[in-house]
Write an enzyme that holds these catalytic residues in place. Structure first.
Site, PDB file in Angstrom:
ATOM      1  N   LYS A  51       0.836  -1.206   0.000  1.00  0.00           N
ATOM      2  CA  LYS A  51       0.000   0.000   0.000  1.00  0.00           C
ATOM      3  C   LYS A  51       0.870   1.254   0.000  1.00  0.00           C
ATOM      4  CE  LYS A  51      -3.711  -2.635   2.123  1.00  0.00           C
ATOM      5  NZ  LYS A  51      -4.457  -3.038   3.329  1.00  0.00           N
ATOM      6  N   GLN A  95      -4.737  -1.891   9.708  1.00  0.00           N
ATOM      7  CA  GLN A  95      -4.614  -3.200   9.061  1.00  0.00           C
ATOM      8  C   GLN A  95      -5.161  -4.290   9.983  1.00  0.00           C
ATOM      9  OE1 GLN A  95      -3.659  -3.562   5.937  1.00  0.00           O
ATOM     10  NE2 GLN A  95      -3.681  -5.793   5.893  1.00  0.00           N
ATOM     11  N   ASP A 118     -10.931   2.571   4.172  1.00  0.00           N
ATOM     12  CA  ASP A 118     -11.173   1.124   4.054  1.00  0.00           C
ATOM     13  C   ASP A 118     -12.672   0.825   3.947  1.00  0.00           C
ATOM     14  OD1 ASP A 118      -9.344  -0.929   3.854  1.00  0.00           O
ATOM     15  OD2 ASP A 118      -8.784  -0.884   5.975  1.00  0.00           O
TER      16      ASP A 118
HETATM   17  N1  GUN Z   1      -6.474  -7.267   6.131  1.00  0.00           N
HETATM   18  C1  GUN Z   1      -6.624  -7.997   5.000  1.00  0.00           C
HETATM   19  N2  GUN Z   1      -7.171  -7.240   4.032  1.00  0.00           N
HETATM   20  C2  GUN Z   1      -7.367  -6.010   4.552  1.00  0.00           C
HETATM   21  C3  GUN Z   1      -7.881  -4.786   4.041  1.00  0.00           C
HETATM   22  O1  GUN Z   1      -8.299  -4.664   2.875  1.00  0.00           O
HETATM   23  N3  GUN Z   1      -7.887  -3.743   4.894  1.00  0.00           N
HETATM   24  C4  GUN Z   1      -7.441  -3.851   6.164  1.00  0.00           C
HETATM   25  N4  GUN Z   1      -7.498  -2.781   6.926  1.00  0.00           N
HETATM   26  N5  GUN Z   1      -6.957  -4.954   6.668  1.00  0.00           N
HETATM   27  C5  GUN Z   1      -6.908  -6.029   5.873  1.00  0.00           C
END
Ligand code: GUN
Length: 283
Positions: A51, A95, A118
């Site tokens: 990211k 996350q 998100d």
């Molecule tokens: N853990 C696995 N996929 C994601 C996601 O798309 N966003 C977040 N915040 N955590 C994750």
């Protein structure tokens, strides 16, 4: 039967990242995303790194906060409050998964909805159900963008979603429903899943079980979207038996190179929208 069209998420994401880079440059705004990671989960660390790399590519400033798994829920909540109040921070991403002693719902609810890139805050999930503007979760919205790119309109189609998670299964079902599909959600307690998948025009598999979707489960011409990220014998694979299913499907996403890159570009697009202060309805 002609082979399935490969829904190339990697290629589309590259194209959209380039477009976004230009849009951000033209806007004169520098969006800022802060990621929060708790503990030492290797997969989470890798996803967050990807990211940040995407941020750099499109011109989004990013900061990664890393905390030990021993952090208390109260301290994590205080951190999020501080990020909410900082006007220079446009997007906040916590996350997942979080360590067990931290209540994930408390943390996700603490993120200001207008910085919730998100799309996991209950306000944004509620707006999704109402089909009103708000941030949409990145993987489901990325899937809708991919379908649109290939001219696949869910309206009037029978869509079957396998998996009922809050981050993928439920929101993709809602997006497909908002796009006028007739949607069925199957899950681990569903009996005879084949009876549903055999009738489907579109299948989205977010079960997290390698090779679960086999050729005898689908009908010719089905569009198959594979959200699975599984590791088998050191190799990445999805939920779908790609080699066999691609002989019957009309279109299919590969793993890797399908849904995964779409998740990341959608996060970038959501962050730019947060910086512009618009939580746009995309679909
Ligand atoms: N853990 C696995 N996929 C994601 C996601 O798309 N966003 C977040 N915040 N955590 C994750």
């Amino acid at each position: 039967m002609s082979p399935a069209t490969i829904l190339n998420g990697k290629m589309l994401s590259e194209k959209r990242l380039d477009l976004l880079h230009d849009e951000i440059e033209k806007s004169g705004i520098t969006p800022c995303l802060v990621t929060v990671i708790v503990g030492e989960d290797r997969a989470s660390q890798m996803y967050v790194r990807m990211k940040h790399t995407a941020c750099e590519r499109v011109g989004i400033e990013s900061e990664g906060l890393e905390y030990s798994a021993a952090i208390t829920e109260a301290d994590l909540l205080n951190t999020i409050q501080r990020l909410n109040q900082d006007p220079d921070i446009h997007g906040i991403l916590v996350q997942l998964p979080l360590p067990e002693h931290i209540n994930t719902g408390h943390i996700l609810r603490a993120v200001a909805p207008e910085k919730d890139v998100d799309g996991f805050h209950p306000v944004n999930l509620g707006l999704l159900l109402e089909n009103e503007p708000g941030f949409r979760p990145c993987t489901p919205l990325g899937i809708m963008t991919l379908l649109a790119e290939y001219g696949i309109d869910p309206a009037k189609k029978r869509a079957v979603v396998i998996g009922r998670s809050t981050d993928v299964g439920k929101p993709i079902a809602a997006l497909l429903l908002n796009a006028d599909a007739t949607v069925t959600i199957c899950h681990s307690k569903t009996e005879n899943i084949n009876a549903y998948t055999k009738e489907a025009d579109i299948i989205v598999s977010a079960a997290g079980r390698p090779h679960m979707v086999r050729a005898d489960m689908i009908s010719p011409g089905c569009v198959v979207i594979d959200v699975g990220i599984n590791h088998v014998d050191g190799k990445l694979c999805g939920d779908v038996d790609f080699d066999e299913v691609s002989k019957i499907a009309s279109a299919i996403t590969p793993v890797p190179g399908g849904v995964g890159p779409m998740t990341i570009v959608t996060l970038m697009e959501n962050t730019f929208k947060a910086a512009l202060n618009i939580s746009c309805k995309h679909v």
